[in-house]
Design an enzyme around this catalytic site. Sequence first.
Site, PDB file in Angstrom:
ATOM      1  N   LYS A  76       0.727  -1.295  -0.132  1.00  0.00           N
ATOM      2  CA  LYS A  76      -0.095   0.081  -0.542  1.00  0.00           C
ATOM      3  C   LYS A  76       0.988   1.262   0.011  1.00  0.00           C
ATOM      4  O   LYS A  76       1.871   1.448   0.396  1.00  0.00           O
ATOM      5  CB  LYS A  76      -0.589  -0.060   1.329  1.00  0.00           C
ATOM      6  CG  LYS A  76      -1.606   0.866   1.136  1.00  0.00           C
ATOM      7  CD  LYS A  76      -2.921   0.534   2.766  1.00  0.00           C
ATOM      8  CE  LYS A  76      -4.325   2.073   2.748  1.00  0.00           C
ATOM      9  NZ  LYS A  76      -4.697   1.818   3.951  1.00  0.00           N
ATOM     10  N   SER A 151      -9.888   1.640   2.714  1.00  0.00           N
ATOM     11  CA  SER A 151      -8.669   2.145   2.166  1.00  0.00           C
ATOM     12  C   SER A 151      -7.417   1.641   1.165  1.00  0.00           C
ATOM     13  O   SER A 151      -6.637   2.051   0.211  1.00  0.00           O
ATOM     14  CB  SER A 151      -8.008   3.666   2.506  1.00  0.00           C
ATOM     15  OG  SER A 151      -7.201   2.976   3.909  1.00  0.00           O
ATOM     16  N   SER A 175      -9.402  -0.712   7.265  1.00  0.00           N
ATOM     17  CA  SER A 175      -9.074  -0.428   5.512  1.00  0.00           C
ATOM     18  C   SER A 175      -8.559  -2.026   5.173  1.00  0.00           C
ATOM     19  O   SER A 175      -8.162  -1.763   4.260  1.00  0.00           O
ATOM     20  CB  SER A 175      -8.403   0.082   5.654  1.00  0.00           C
ATOM     21  OG  SER A 175      -8.933   1.667   5.218  1.00  0.00           O
TER      22      SER A 175
HETATM   23  N1  GLN Z   1     -13.055   3.852   6.069  1.00  0.00           N
HETATM   24  C1  GLN Z   1     -12.294   4.359   7.744  1.00  0.00           C
HETATM   25  C2  GLN Z   1     -12.006   5.722   7.350  1.00  0.00           C
HETATM   26  O1  GLN Z   1     -12.211   6.448   6.538  1.00  0.00           O
HETATM   27  C3  GLN Z   1     -10.786   3.396   7.170  1.00  0.00           C
HETATM   28  C4  GLN Z   1     -10.051   3.699   7.266  1.00  0.00           C
HETATM   29  C5  GLN Z   1      -9.209   2.773   7.577  1.00  0.00           C
HETATM   30  O2  GLN Z   1      -8.899   2.200   8.106  1.00  0.00           O
HETATM   31  N2  GLN Z   1      -7.779   3.883   6.955  1.00  0.00           N
HETATM   32  O3  GLN Z   1     -11.625   6.063   8.659  1.00  0.00           O
END
Ligand code: GLN
Length: 486
Positions: A76, A151, A175
């Site tokens: 990532k 994400s 994410s």
């Molecule tokens: N969707 C969640 C957020 O936007 C989690 C994102 C993540 O785990 N990086 O904060």
Amino acid sequence: MWSSARQIAADVRARRASAVDICREALRRINVADPPLHAFLETTESHALARAAAVDAAVAAGQPVGPLAGVPMALKDNICTRFSRTTAGSKILAQHRSPFDATVVQRIEAAGAVVVGKTNLDEFAMGSSTENSAFGPTRNPWDLERVPGGSSGGSAAAVAAGIVPLALGSDTGGSIRQPASFTGVVGLKPTYGRVSRYGLIAYGSSLDQIGPLATSVADAALLLSVIAGHDRHDSTSVDGEPIALTADTPPDVAGLRIGLPRQYFGDGLDEEVRAAVMAAVELLSQLGAQVVEVDLPHSQQNIAVYYVIAMAEASSNLARYDGVHYGHRSAAAADIFELYARSRSEALGAEVKRRIMLGTFALSSGYYDAYYLTALKARRLIQRDFTAALARCDLIACPAAPTPAFRFGEKSDDPLAMYLADVYTIAANLAGIPGLVAPCGFSRQGLPIGLQLLAAPFAENTLLRVMRAYEANTDWWARRPPHGVA
Ligand code: GLN
């Protein structure tokens, strides 16, 4: 289709396969399969070929090579690497090159892994669909009209499409697990502190963890065993019990108690997801596990508490992108204050700006007690719910997401609807506990559905053991998505 990461490494070690050939094959797969998906932001071809050649040379010289010898991997793009850009999916870091490798990168490379590219993500990991990436979204290999989740959508799509057998993502509120669920792969968020965050671009520092995305439970365990452990560069990292899982003998789950939290099966849960998760629990009970109902009474507060804390931490972490230290610098500024304001206004996306503003507000004098402090207290209550529930069972089973993968645009105009997609994943981050997701079925439309297992801090081995037993008794794993490597 790749054989497992374990098998690739075994073949490379035994000289049945060459790491360079495998690396070339992974690069070929990026070329043929990635264009419709856009899982990758950058391919690291020359670095990868050099690493692969070094692995082959070490094997030929009889030197020891690690458990990931020759395994092609994707990272990532919020994990810092010296050998490529690290953009975090943001225009503000579009040309950023880290002066150091993240600890996880050092560890996987020391174990023989070959990093072939950096994957797409929501800007600064803020989102649940990859639609917030400044470089355009990633598409779901099961249906190009749908999001891969986020994400870590790029890493999940790259594994699901068969481009690489293994990838790293990060999980602040789901994410790793939600994209794993949306793309039909295995995703593991380790216990907070299990894996070093050194070199992970910080979003919510008290919530962030790096973890594996894989096509099997054993491969996820293998990668976790490589990246786990204390690192003197991250004072929150600790040495837990070592990760151990043998791929060959399906573990025995007889006598284990599985808790079903009643709050996780209520309104808003898609019927097909409910049916698939309940069927998985039923199978585990046929294998000898005992199912008990548990209570997580503060679940209603999860979303509110998470978003106050995550945004507060984000507003503080993102203060460093000021046009001076890192990244984009506005050319139009007359003085230092205008430089800060313009650099940030020009190069940060709408969702990131929204969070910086809300987070700054929640931390501001006069509102701190009402928002941030209240959220911290509620977080403790949520943690206690899990401690109490996990005293009555060995692990908790629940959905990973309320629905299968949604369509592009379906939630991107409504931040609250997008935040609700995280309802089943964020509590694990608030409580600091590990969570493992793996496929447990498909919707009528052919979209993957994920089963989530949660356990007490540092009980990853329990999660892996039970999911391995489930995996050995199901065949969801054999299905391939229509948009991937044949
Ligand atoms: N969707 C969640 C957020 O936007 C989690 C994102 C993540 O785990 N990086 O904060």
